[in-house]
Motif scaffolding. Structure first.
Motif, mmCIF file in Angstrom:
data_model
loop_
_atom_site.group_PDB
_atom_site.id
_atom_site.type_symbol
_atom_site.label_atom_id
_atom_site.label_comp_id
_atom_site.label_asym_id
_atom_site.label_seq_id
_atom_site.Cartn_x
_atom_site.Cartn_y
_atom_site.Cartn_z
ATOM 1 N N THR A 47 103.224 77.023 45.544
ATOM 2 C CA THR A 47 102.866 75.703 45.015
ATOM 3 C C THR A 47 102.652 75.765 43.514
ATOM 4 O O THR A 47 103.115 74.890 42.764
ATOM 5 C CB THR A 47 101.599 75.171 45.707
ATOM 6 N N ALA A 48 101.950 76.799 43.053
ATOM 7 C CA ALA A 48 101.731 76.953 41.611
ATOM 8 C C ALA A 48 103.050 77.098 40.876
ATOM 9 O O ALA A 48 103.242 76.535 39.785
ATOM 10 C CB ALA A 48 100.833 78.154 41.334
ATOM 11 N N GLY A 49 104.001 77.835 41.482
ATOM 12 C CA GLY A 49 105.309 77.984 40.859
ATOM 13 C C GLY A 49 106.053 76.666 40.776
ATOM 14 O O GLY A 49 106.685 76.347 39.762
ATOM 15 N N ALA A 50 105.962 75.859 41.846
ATOM 16 C CA ALA A 50 106.627 74.553 41.856
ATOM 17 C C ALA A 50 105.999 73.609 40.835
ATOM 18 O O ALA A 50 106.702 72.855 40.149
ATOM 19 C CB ALA A 50 106.548 73.951 43.251
ATOM 20 N N VAL A 51 104.678 73.660 40.704
ATOM 21 C CA VAL A 51 103.985 72.816 39.736
ATOM 22 C C VAL A 51 104.387 73.202 38.314
ATOM 23 O O VAL A 51 104.687 72.341 37.476
ATOM 24 C CB VAL A 51 102.455 72.934 39.930
ATOM 25 N N ALA A 52 104.397 74.495 38.041
ATOM 26 C CA ALA A 52 104.792 74.959 36.706
ATOM 27 C C ALA A 52 106.229 74.561 36.392
ATOM 28 O O ALA A 52 106.543 74.137 35.270
ATOM 29 C CB ALA A 52 104.620 76.473 36.605
ATOM 30 N N ALA A 53 107.096 74.668 37.387
ATOM 31 C CA ALA A 53 108.499 74.293 37.182
ATOM 32 C C ALA A 53 108.639 72.805 36.892
ATOM 33 O O ALA A 53 109.460 72.394 36.063
ATOM 34 C CB ALA A 53 109.317 74.677 38.412
ATOM 35 N N GLU A 54 107.839 71.978 37.576
ATOM 36 C CA GLU A 54 107.886 70.533 37.344
ATOM 37 C C GLU A 54 107.415 70.195 35.931
ATOM 38 O O GLU A 54 108.019 69.367 35.241
ATOM 39 C CB GLU A 54 107.016 69.806 38.368
ATOM 40 N N LEU A 55 106.333 70.848 35.479
ATOM 41 C CA LEU A 55 105.841 70.612 34.115
ATOM 42 C C LEU A 55 106.855 71.084 33.077
ATOM 43 O O LEU A 55 107.000 70.472 32.019
ATOM 44 C CB LEU A 55 104.494 71.318 33.915
ATOM 45 N N GLU A 56 107.568 72.138 33.398
ATOM 46 C CA GLU A 56 108.615 72.617 32.489
ATOM 47 C C GLU A 56 109.761 71.615 32.454
ATOM 48 O O GLU A 56 110.308 71.317 31.377
ATOM 49 C CB GLU A 56 109.103 73.988 32.923
ATOM 50 N N ALA A 57 110.120 71.056 33.616
ATOM 51 C CA ALA A 57 111.203 70.069 33.676
ATOM 52 C C ALA A 57 110.839 68.798 32.911
ATOM 53 O O ALA A 57 111.717 68.121 32.366
ATOM 54 C CB ALA A 57 111.521 69.740 35.132
ATOM 55 N N LEU A 58 109.550 68.479 32.843
ATOM 56 C CA LEU A 58 109.096 67.319 32.086
ATOM 57 C C LEU A 58 109.067 67.581 30.577
ATOM 58 O O LEU A 58 108.781 66.670 29.795
ATOM 59 C CB LEU A 58 107.693 66.901 32.554
ATOM 60 N N ASP A 397 96.039 63.110 33.054
ATOM 61 C CA ASP A 397 95.623 62.523 34.325
ATOM 62 C C ASP A 397 96.781 62.452 35.323
ATOM 63 O O ASP A 397 96.598 62.728 36.515
ATOM 64 C CB ASP A 397 95.067 61.105 34.107
ATOM 65 N N ASP A 398 97.975 62.069 34.853
ATOM 66 C CA ASP A 398 99.123 61.915 35.746
ATOM 67 C C ASP A 398 100.414 62.053 34.926
ATOM 68 O O ASP A 398 100.953 61.056 34.438
ATOM 69 C CB ASP A 398 99.071 60.550 36.426
ATOM 70 N N PRO A 399 100.892 63.274 34.762
ATOM 71 C CA PRO A 399 102.081 63.477 33.920
ATOM 72 C C PRO A 399 103.302 62.684 34.355
ATOM 73 O O PRO A 399 104.012 62.133 33.501
ATOM 74 C CB PRO A 399 102.330 64.994 34.027
ATOM 75 N N LEU A 400 103.543 62.607 35.649
ATOM 76 C CA LEU A 400 104.734 61.899 36.115
ATOM 77 C C LEU A 400 104.675 60.420 35.765
ATOM 78 O O LEU A 400 105.641 59.835 35.271
ATOM 79 C CB LEU A 400 104.883 62.071 37.621
ATOM 80 N N ALA A 401 103.518 59.790 36.007
ATOM 81 C CA ALA A 401 103.399 58.359 35.721
ATOM 82 C C ALA A 401 103.453 58.083 34.244
ATOM 83 O O ALA A 401 104.083 57.127 33.798
ATOM 84 C CB ALA A 401 102.092 57.823 36.315
ATOM 85 N N ALA A 402 102.784 58.928 33.435
ATOM 86 C CA ALA A 402 102.708 58.685 31.995
ATOM 87 C C ALA A 402 104.052 58.868 31.311
ATOM 88 O O ALA A 402 104.361 58.179 30.329
ATOM 89 C CB ALA A 402 101.672 59.607 31.375
#
Length: 404
Positions: A47-58, A397-402
């Motif tokens: 899960t931590a790896g997936a979260v880090a990958a998502e933040l990198e993709a953003l 607070d919410d990277p995807l929404a922001a």
């Protein structure tokens, strides 16, 4: 099949809900590796790896999957996490008694670009704020970077929820000037994307220091600082600014530390605001303030270069004693676990740390044990960094929404 879909969706939602906390951990330097991120979030390594990958993709962080091993270490080193230097920025603006400054600030509190701005502040807040926003817009255009929002620091308590500058004592703005409304309008007119926020300069300095500077790790952080004129204070409790019921808490500049002292702009006498600010130091040191530089710079330079002069040392000791008296009262009331000092107060602490600590210990109930550390602020332009923190908060607070 339905159970499997539900499980997959649950895992996905759990990962997305961890994006904000994960980004804040990297943003504040508390998760330099994926292993630390896993531990801090309390999730699985996957899960931590997936979260880090998502933040990198953003476009917010970088993940180094092949970091070098430290000498003598065993096993495969954990992925390194760092702020993406070419990632988005926040607009930050500050107005003070001697002018204004504009900046771009990235995640991690990193100053990407600054513009010094003017050296005088007129009585028209719309004109001044418009000029500093124009400087911000130029910095943003020149950088070519994405903007998440804008924050403004002002030398006044900012009343909530109206966003008005209630007491701009050291600039000629009218009391109750609608600074948040003016700032938001100027940001829109300049074509700067994202929301706009406004706050008190010392509150924002404390927020920045708590996340990136001398206040990191403190649970109950008290910040007291001189601006270019006057004295302000702020309190951070469990990572959040304590601003009171309407944004007006911690007006420490109006604590009386010398009942027979100078008249204060608030109508009182002998307040910290007029007994321990740069002008008070120059007067006590028998120096005539010059018009060519800010009072804060003049006082700081005098303290650093002429401390052995009897008049300068005597002035420093006088201000230290009065500052210590004020801090002792605040320790008795607030029981902080750390105190940080900015502006001229930082220079006074560095000039004679033992004297200040002794005064606080002698005058406070909880200071006698020496258990309350008193430290200098460490960030350059911490009010600017704090203004940017306001703009970064929706992303945290919410990277995807922001960033959608």
């Amino acid at each position: 099949m339905n159970g499997k879909v539900t499980t997959t969706r649950t895992k996905l939602e759990r990962g997305r809900s961890a994006l904000g906390p994960a980004l804040e951990l990297v943003h504040t330097g508390r998760a330099p590796t994926r292993a630390v991120l896993t531990s801090e979030l309390g999730v699985t390594r996957a899960t931590a790896g997936a979260v880090a990958a998502e933040l990198e993709a953003l476009g917010l962080i970088r993940v180094d999957s092949r970091p070098g091993s430290a000498a003598g270490s065993q096993g495969r080193p954990s992925h390194r996490l760092a702020i993406r230097e070419s990632g988005p920025v926040a607009i930050a603006a500050q107005v003070h008694a001697d002018g204004f400054r504009a900046a771009l600030v990235g995640l991690g509190g990193r100053l990407v670009a600054t513009a010094p701005g003017c050296v005088t502040v007129t009585a028209d807040p719309a004109q001044v704020i418009g000029e500093v926003v124009d400087d911000c817009a130029r910095l943003l255009r020149d950088s070519g970077l994405r903007c998440v929002g804008a924050g403004l620091a002002v030398p006044s308590a900012v009343a909530e929820p109206e966003g008005t500058a209630l007491n701009p004592l050291h600039i000629a703005w009218p009391a109750g000037a609608p600074v948040r409304e003016i700032f938001a309008a100027c940001v829109r007119e300049a074509g700067i994307p994202g929301p706009a926020f406004t706050g008190n300069d010392v509150n924002l300095a404390a927020l920045a220091e708590h996340r990136h500077g001398a206040g990191r790790g403190a649970q109950h952080l008290l910040c007291v600082a001189t601006g270019h004129r006057g004295v302000g204070g702020a309190l951070v409790l469990d990572g959040r600014l304590h601003t009171g019921s309407s944004g007006l808490a911690l007006e420490v500049g109006h604590l009386t530390v010398n009942p027979e002292g100078r008249p204060c702009h608030c109508g009182g006498r002998g307040c910290l605001d007029v007994e321990t600010d740069p002008l008070a130091f120059l007067i006590a040191a028998r120096r005539e303030p010059g018009p060519e530089e800010s009072l804060l710079k003049q006082a700081g330079d005098l303290l650093r270069t002429e401390y052995e002069d009897a008049a300068v040392r005597g002035a420093a000791e006088e201000l230290i004693d009065r500052l210590g008296l004020g801090l002792a009262g605040l320790v008795n009331i607030l029981n902080p676990d750390r105190i940080i000092l900015g502006g001229l107060h930082r220079a006074l602490l560095e000039a004679d740390p033992e004297r200040l600590r002794a005064v606080v210990a002698d005058r406070s109930l909880w200071g006698r044990s020496g258990s309350v550390p008193i430290l200098p602020c460490t960030l350059d332009h911490n009010s600017l960094v704090g203004a940017a923190e306001l703009a970064w908060q929706p992303v945290l607070d919410d990277p995807l929404a922001a960033l959608a």
